[in-house]
Design a protein around this motif. Structure first.
Motif, short mmCIF file in Angstrom:
data_model
loop_
_atom_site.label_atom_id
_atom_site.label_comp_id
_atom_site.label_asym_id
_atom_site.label_seq_id
_atom_site.Cartn_x
_atom_site.Cartn_y
_atom_site.Cartn_z
N THR A 182 -47.63 -14.15 14.86
CA THR A 182 -47.50 -12.86 15.50
C THR A 182 -48.10 -11.81 14.56
OG1 THR A 182 -45.28 -12.57 14.57
CG2 THR A 182 -45.42 -13.49 16.81
N THR A 208 -45.53 -19.45 20.97
CA THR A 208 -44.33 -19.86 20.23
C THR A 208 -43.07 -19.16 20.71
OG1 THR A 208 -44.53 -18.14 18.52
CG2 THR A 208 -45.76 -20.20 18.17
N HIS A 210 -42.16 -16.02 20.21
CA HIS A 210 -41.69 -14.95 19.35
C HIS A 210 -42.31 -13.61 19.76
CE1 HIS A 210 -41.17 -18.64 16.86
NE2 HIS A 210 -39.99 -18.09 16.67
N LYS A 211 -41.89 -12.54 19.09
CA LYS A 211 -42.44 -11.22 19.41
C LYS A 211 -43.21 -10.67 18.22
CE LYS A 211 -38.50 -8.34 17.97
NZ LYS A 211 -39.21 -7.66 16.87
N GLY A 361 -40.47 -21.36 13.73
CA GLY A 361 -39.78 -20.07 13.79
C GLY A 361 -38.36 -20.14 14.29
N GLU A 364 -35.39 -17.15 14.40
CA GLU A 364 -35.91 -15.83 14.74
C GLU A 364 -35.63 -15.54 16.22
OE1 GLU A 364 -40.06 -15.69 13.76
OE2 GLU A 364 -39.75 -16.83 11.90
N GLU A 365 -35.73 -14.27 16.59
CA GLU A 365 -35.59 -13.92 18.00
C GLU A 365 -36.73 -14.58 18.77
OE1 GLU A 365 -35.42 -9.68 18.39
OE2 GLU A 365 -33.52 -9.50 17.32
N GLN A 366 -36.37 -15.24 19.87
CA GLN A 366 -37.34 -16.10 20.55
C GLN A 366 -36.95 -16.27 22.01
OE1 GLN A 366 -37.37 -20.09 18.90
NE2 GLN A 366 -39.56 -20.36 19.28
#
Length: 459
Positions: A182, A208, A210-211, A361, A364-366
């Motif tokens: 990212t 993936t 994620h952000k 990841g 993590e936020e996902q």
């Protein structure tokens, strides 16, 4: 003694479909028609050869809705959304959805937006508004409008590159790196100048889940505005994440709580839980939509303002989106997203316990998915696992390489959707382990088999 196929009209009417023994129409326009039952069976038998949507872990698009929603859709397939004079309540329901999503995304006041065919149209429209607003600013400053550019990462959907090509904007693409999939402010800063129409950040990548560092990019753009006098807007591509982050990560600021976020797109037909195709474009405020892009037209006796690339389209998915918003509310969407996340965590646990995979990841936020790759070298690779899963058990789990400069990284991704139960997760994990065991014994897939593997991240 051989029997003669039953082909007389009386026999077909009595016993079944004439296309059980005849070739179906494929290339020439049929001279005559057939009964409604025959046509239905012909198409149905063709589709029976396709994959099972319940085992398609690549697509983000909704593959199941409640029976009540399906009935609502069926009752409104004939209603043309664009005919606001004839269907004013449908137009009002569109505006309700826009206002509800603006509230969900913390719009600070009166706003506007548009229903679109999906996030692709929403991104095109949002990008056009960025470009035209930039052109207006440049003209007011007496500057050139010849060289607009748009900054985004290699983790975006291909539609962003399409926008740049179709509408003559220079794409300034931040490359990815192995282990960094990212982008953040340090990646964006070197690319921003007076010709930058905006920066696009992704909330939930298709690669993936994620952000991008939306908050960090927003802070960078505020600093650039303060130090250099450049007011560069931020557009958030929330195609997948726009219906996830508000419910799984409500305290994370990625939306209109951030000052430079001027527009957001979201796909109702992904985690909005509506069948395709429905998307939404929401602006921070009415002034963020360039009014020169809005057409006032007198059509069928009523003056309407339109801001779309498409014209005629069905009303059904707009009504289905409103159905979901009022059916589930915040509590219902939260419940559904948390269930998906719980099963994604379970699948991640099971893959990690196998000792063969590296999770991408985790922690993590996902989005509710699991992105993973082989942890070490084997006689087979991720593409072989994807093929073996499909051949043995019918699972559609994509394997793909990441965009430049991480093109040497191959990963797999299993998307956990509303209909994926605990039993499905258990079964998938066993099937992945069995596929690896089979490949360990026989070696990798044949080159011809690898060509059939789903190699994109899905849409």
């Amino acid at each position: 003694m051989t029997s003669t196929p039953l082909q007389s009209a009386a026999d077909v009417a009595m016993f079944g479909n004439r296309f059980l023994t005849r070739e179906v129409p494929t290339s020439e326009f049929p001279e005559s028609g057939m009964s409604a039952v025959e046509a239905m069976r012909l198409v149905g038998e063709d589709l029976a050869l396709e994959g099972d949507p319940a085992r398609n872990l690549a697509t983000f698009v909704t593959t199941w809705m409640e029976p009540e929603a399906q009935r609502l859709i069926a009752m409104n397939l004939h209603r043309n959304f664009i005919d606001h004079a004839e269907y004013p309540r449908t137009a009002e329901i569109e505006q309700r959805c826009i206002r509800m999503l603006a509230d969900l995304f913390h719009a600070p006041g009166a706003t506007t937006g548009a229903r679109t065919q999906g996030s692709s149209e929403a991104i095109m429209l949002g990008g056009l508004s960025l470009k035209w607003n930039w052109r207006k600013r440049r003209k007011a400053e007496g500057g050139s409008t010849e060289s607009p550019n748009l900054v985004f990462g290699g983790d975006v959907h291909v539609v962003w590159e399409k926008f740049c090509r179709y509408f003559d904007v220079e794409p300034r693409i931040v490359p990815l790196q192995p282990g960094k999939y990212t982008i953040g402010p340090e990646d964006v800063e070197p690319h921003v100048d007076e010709n930058t129409i905006g920066v696009a950040a992704v909330l939930g990548t298709t690669f993936t889940g994620h952000k991008d560092d939306v908050g960090g990019i927003n802070d960078l753009l505020l600093r650039i505005k303060s130090e250099r006098g450049l007011d560069v807007p931020l557009h958030v591509d929330g195609a997948s994440g726009g219906f996830v982050w508000p419910f799984l990560y409500p305290d994370t600021a990625w939306d209109f709580r951030l000052e430079q976020v001027r527009s957001i797109n979201v796909s109702g037909h992904k985690f909005g839980l509506v069948y395709p195709g429905i998307g939404w474009l929401i602006f921070r405020g009415e002034a963020d939509l360039n009014r020169d892009l809005v057409f006032e037209e007198n059509y069928l006796g009523k003056t309407d303002a339109t801001f779309t690339l498409n014209f005629s389209t069905g009303s059904a998915m707009v009504l289905a989106q409103y159905y979901n918003l009022v059916r589930y509310g915040r509590a219902g969407y939260t419940y559904i997203m948390q269930n998906m996340q719980t099963n994604a965590e379970l699948l991640a646990d099971k893959l990690q316990a196998m000792g063969q995979f590296e999770l991408i990841g985790r922690g993590e936020e996902q989005l509710p998915l699991v992105a993973f790759k082989l942890a070490q070298q084997h006689s087979y690779n991720e593409f072989d696992i994807a093929w073996q899963l499909s051949a043995e058990r019918g699972w559609m789990v994509p394997a793909y390489t990441l965009p430049p400069d991480a093109q040497d990284v191959t990963i797999m991704r299993a998307l956990v959707k509303e209909t994926m139960s605990r039993e499905h997760v258990d079964t998938l994990a066993r099937d992945i382990e069995d596929a690896c065991r089979t490949l360990e014994a026989k070696g990798g897939a044949h080159a011809s088999e690898r060509q059939k593997v789903m190699t994109g991240p899905g849409h």
